[in-house]
Design an enzyme around this catalytic site. Structure first.
Site, mmCIF file in Angstrom:
data_model
loop_
_atom_site.group_PDB
_atom_site.id
_atom_site.type_symbol
_atom_site.label_atom_id
_atom_site.label_comp_id
_atom_site.label_asym_id
_atom_site.label_seq_id
_atom_site.Cartn_x
_atom_site.Cartn_y
_atom_site.Cartn_z
ATOM 1 N N VAL A 132 0.862 -1.176 0.000
ATOM 2 C CA VAL A 132 0.000 0.000 0.000
ATOM 3 C C VAL A 132 0.900 1.228 0.000
ATOM 4 O O VAL A 132 2.019 1.191 0.506
ATOM 5 C CB VAL A 132 -0.964 0.031 1.205
ATOM 6 C CG1 VAL A 132 -2.031 -1.042 1.066
ATOM 7 C CG2 VAL A 132 -0.223 -0.122 2.524
ATOM 8 N N SER A 133 0.395 2.333 -0.565
ATOM 9 C CA SER A 133 1.235 3.504 -0.800
ATOM 10 C C SER A 133 1.356 4.423 0.406
ATOM 11 O O SER A 133 2.353 5.134 0.548
ATOM 12 C CB SER A 133 0.689 4.305 -1.991
ATOM 13 O OG SER A 133 0.667 3.508 -3.153
ATOM 14 N N THR A 134 0.347 4.476 1.265
ATOM 15 C CA THR A 134 0.378 5.372 2.413
ATOM 16 C C THR A 134 0.127 4.609 3.692
ATOM 17 O O THR A 134 -0.456 3.517 3.686
ATOM 18 C CB THR A 134 -0.686 6.485 2.286
ATOM 19 O OG1 THR A 134 -1.990 5.896 2.423
ATOM 20 C CG2 THR A 134 -0.595 7.188 0.934
#
Length: 202
Positions: A19-21
């Site tokens: 996941v990016s954040t």
């Protein structure tokens, strides 16, 4: 009963999730990977797709052995750009590793799924050809406008692209690529950084 389809895959099933954040959750990806009986799962949490080095991905690439199958929830979880994804799949094919994406129903262990490797291999080369053409055309257009370009680059774009291919598809380090192409390591690293900035997606 699992909501995720069963998959047919030889060897170990090695899962990867990202996941990016930090606000996003890995639970759905993790649940899907566990449901298809992954032997190991590597994760990157809060790491943007544009980040060149991801510890979870790097650890997975080190762990992989011939005959393993890499499993992801979705294609975009693996590569930080379409070119990076294509290069990884070319690398998997060369190293005898299968690939499965649950959401897209891709499985290179099946006869139909083998075509995926050929498509992404062709796409990787097409993408590099476009980058080279656009770079050369952009420099020529700037010269015609009279724009001062500063010092000419020490490395030709074709050399940078060839080194990038070797690093991504063959697993070479920047230092090893510099030796192969007889380039200064720092100069090559700068050229690769510019290329990553061009091709990486959020």
């Amino acid at each position: 009963m699992s909501i995720w389809p069963s998959i047919s895959a030889p060897g170990r099933r090695i899962g990867y999730a990202r996941v990016s954040t930090k606000d996003q959750k890995l639970r759905m990806q993790r649940d899907a990977l566990e449901a298809v009986d992954c032997d190991l799962i590597f994760e990157d949490h809060g790491v943007s797709g544009t980040k060149a080095s991801r510890s979870g991905l790097d650890d997975m690439l080190t762990e992989l052995q011939e005959g393993d199958t890499v499993v992801v929830f979705k294609l975009d979880r693996l590569g930080r750009s379409v070119l990076h994804l294509a290069d990884l799949l070319v690398r998997f094919q060369r190293e005898g590793i299968h690939f499965c994406s649950i959401s897209e129903g891709i499985n290179t262990a099946t006869p139909g799924g083998k075509l995926v490797y050929h498509l992404f291999s062709a796409f990787a080369e097409f993408q590099r050809d476009i980058i080279a053409e656009n770079t050369i055309a952009g420099l020529e257009a700037a010269r015609k406008r009279g724009t001062r370009l500063g010092r000419p680059p020490t490395l030709h774009i074709e050399t940078v692209l060839a080194a990038h291919r070797a690093i991504q598809q063959d697993g070479l380090s920047v230092a090893e690529a510099a030796r192969r192409f007889e380039a200064n390591r720092t100069t090559l690293w700068r050229g690769l950084k510019v290329m990553e900035d061009i091709t990486c997606e959020p």
